[in-house]
Design a protein around this motif. Sequence first.
Motif, PDB file in Angstrom:
ATOM      1  N   ASN A  38     130.155 -29.751  -9.379  1.00 31.21           N
ATOM      2  CA  ASN A  38     130.454 -31.065  -8.792  1.00 31.21           C
ATOM      3  C   ASN A  38     131.270 -31.023  -7.504  1.00 31.21           C
ATOM      4  O   ASN A  38     131.878 -32.010  -7.128  1.00 31.21           O
ATOM      5  N   ALA A  39     131.311 -29.912  -6.812  1.00 28.00           N
ATOM      6  CA  ALA A  39     132.153 -29.778  -5.623  1.00 28.00           C
ATOM      7  C   ALA A  39     131.552 -30.492  -4.412  1.00 28.00           C
ATOM      8  O   ALA A  39     130.360 -30.431  -4.157  1.00 28.00           O
ATOM      9  N   LYS A  40     132.421 -31.168  -3.669  1.00 32.94           N
ATOM     10  CA  LYS A  40     132.078 -31.823  -2.408  1.00 32.94           C
ATOM     11  C   LYS A  40     132.684 -31.014  -1.260  1.00 32.94           C
ATOM     12  O   LYS A  40     133.480 -30.109  -1.474  1.00 32.94           O
ATOM     13  N   GLN A  41     132.349 -31.366  -0.043  1.00 33.80           N
ATOM     14  CA  GLN A  41     132.854 -30.668   1.135  1.00 33.80           C
ATOM     15  C   GLN A  41     134.353 -30.937   1.319  1.00 33.80           C
ATOM     16  O   GLN A  41     134.829 -32.046   1.099  1.00 33.80           O
ATOM     17  N   ILE A  42     135.082 -29.903   1.730  1.00 34.07           N
ATOM     18  CA  ILE A  42     136.494 -30.036   2.086  1.00 34.07           C
ATOM     19  C   ILE A  42     136.592 -30.073   3.605  1.00 34.07           C
ATOM     20  O   ILE A  42     135.995 -29.241   4.285  1.00 34.07           O
ATOM     21  N   THR A  43     137.347 -31.007   4.146  1.00 35.94           N
ATOM     22  CA  THR A  43     137.579 -31.098   5.582  1.00 35.94           C
ATOM     23  C   THR A  43     139.033 -30.725   5.843  1.00 35.94           C
ATOM     24  O   THR A  43     139.943 -31.417   5.385  1.00 35.94           O
TER      25      THR A  43
ATOM     26  N   ARG B  44     138.324 -23.757  -2.439  1.00 46.49           N
ATOM     27  CA  ARG B  44     138.056 -24.789  -3.442  1.00 46.49           C
ATOM     28  C   ARG B  44     139.374 -25.528  -3.695  1.00 46.49           C
ATOM     29  O   ARG B  44     140.444 -24.926  -3.675  1.00 46.49           O
TER      30      ARG B  44
ATOM     31  N   ALA C  43     139.070 -35.686  -7.251  1.00 46.45           N
ATOM     32  CA  ALA C  43     138.308 -34.976  -6.224  1.00 46.45           C
ATOM     33  C   ALA C  43     138.132 -33.522  -6.631  1.00 46.45           C
ATOM     34  O   ALA C  43     139.046 -32.909  -7.186  1.00 46.45           O
TER      35      ALA C  43
ATOM     36  N   THR D  68     142.123 -23.962   5.289  1.00 45.24           N
ATOM     37  CA  THR D  68     141.475 -24.782   4.276  1.00 45.24           C
ATOM     38  C   THR D  68     141.159 -23.912   3.060  1.00 45.24           C
ATOM     39  O   THR D  68     140.612 -22.820   3.212  1.00 45.24           O
TER      40      THR D  68
ATOM     41  N   GLY E 192     136.446 -30.179  -4.514  1.00 47.28           N
ATOM     42  CA  GLY E 192     135.824 -29.812  -3.254  1.00 47.28           C
ATOM     43  C   GLY E 192     135.739 -28.320  -3.050  1.00 47.28           C
ATOM     44  O   GLY E 192     136.468 -27.546  -3.654  1.00 47.28           O
ATOM     45  N   GLY E 193     134.802 -27.922  -2.196  1.00 49.54           N
ATOM     46  CA  GLY E 193     134.680 -26.530  -1.804  1.00 49.54           C
ATOM     47  C   GLY E 193     133.494 -25.838  -2.442  1.00 49.54           C
ATOM     48  O   GLY E 193     132.506 -26.468  -2.793  1.00 49.54           O
TER      49      GLY E 193
END
Length: 134
Positions: free
Chosen positions: A76-81, A90, A68, A87, A70-71
Motif C-alpha cells: 500500500n505504499a504511496k510516493q514520498i516527496t 519508506r 500514510a 528522504t 510511503g516509499g
Amino acid sequence: MNTKNKMGLAMVAGLALGAAAVQGLHAQAKPPVYFVAEIDVMDQEAYGKEYAPKAQALIKSHGGKFLAIGGIAGANAKQITGFDGQTPKRAVVQVWDSMEKLQAWRNDPEYKKLREVGDKYAKFRSFAIEGTPQ
C-alpha cells in the motif's frame, strides 16, 4: 404558564444541558498519539512479502490506524516527496488512541517475533508524538 410554554421551556433547557455535556465530554477527550517510522529497506521483495503485510495486520488488530504509508517495498505504499534532508526509502504514519495502546502493540510477543523478520530486511527509526488538543 400554560402546558405548551412549559414543554417548550423544558425542551430548550434540555438542549442547552445536552450541548454543555457534549462540550464537556469533548474537552475531556485525550488527543491521539502519532507514531512515525522511517524505514531503510535493504531487501524490497522480502520486506514487502514477509514483513509489511503481517506487521500492518497486527497493528490494525491492536487498534492502530494508518494515516500514510510511503516509499518502496509494496504493501500500500504511496510516493514520498522529500523537502529537507535525505528522504527515507519508506515511511509510515499511524494514529493511536493512547500511548498505552501503542505500547501494548510494541510489547506484544507476536510483534517482537515479527520484528526479528523485519530487522533482516530493513533498519528502523521510529518515534511517537502525543497530539495537541483541538
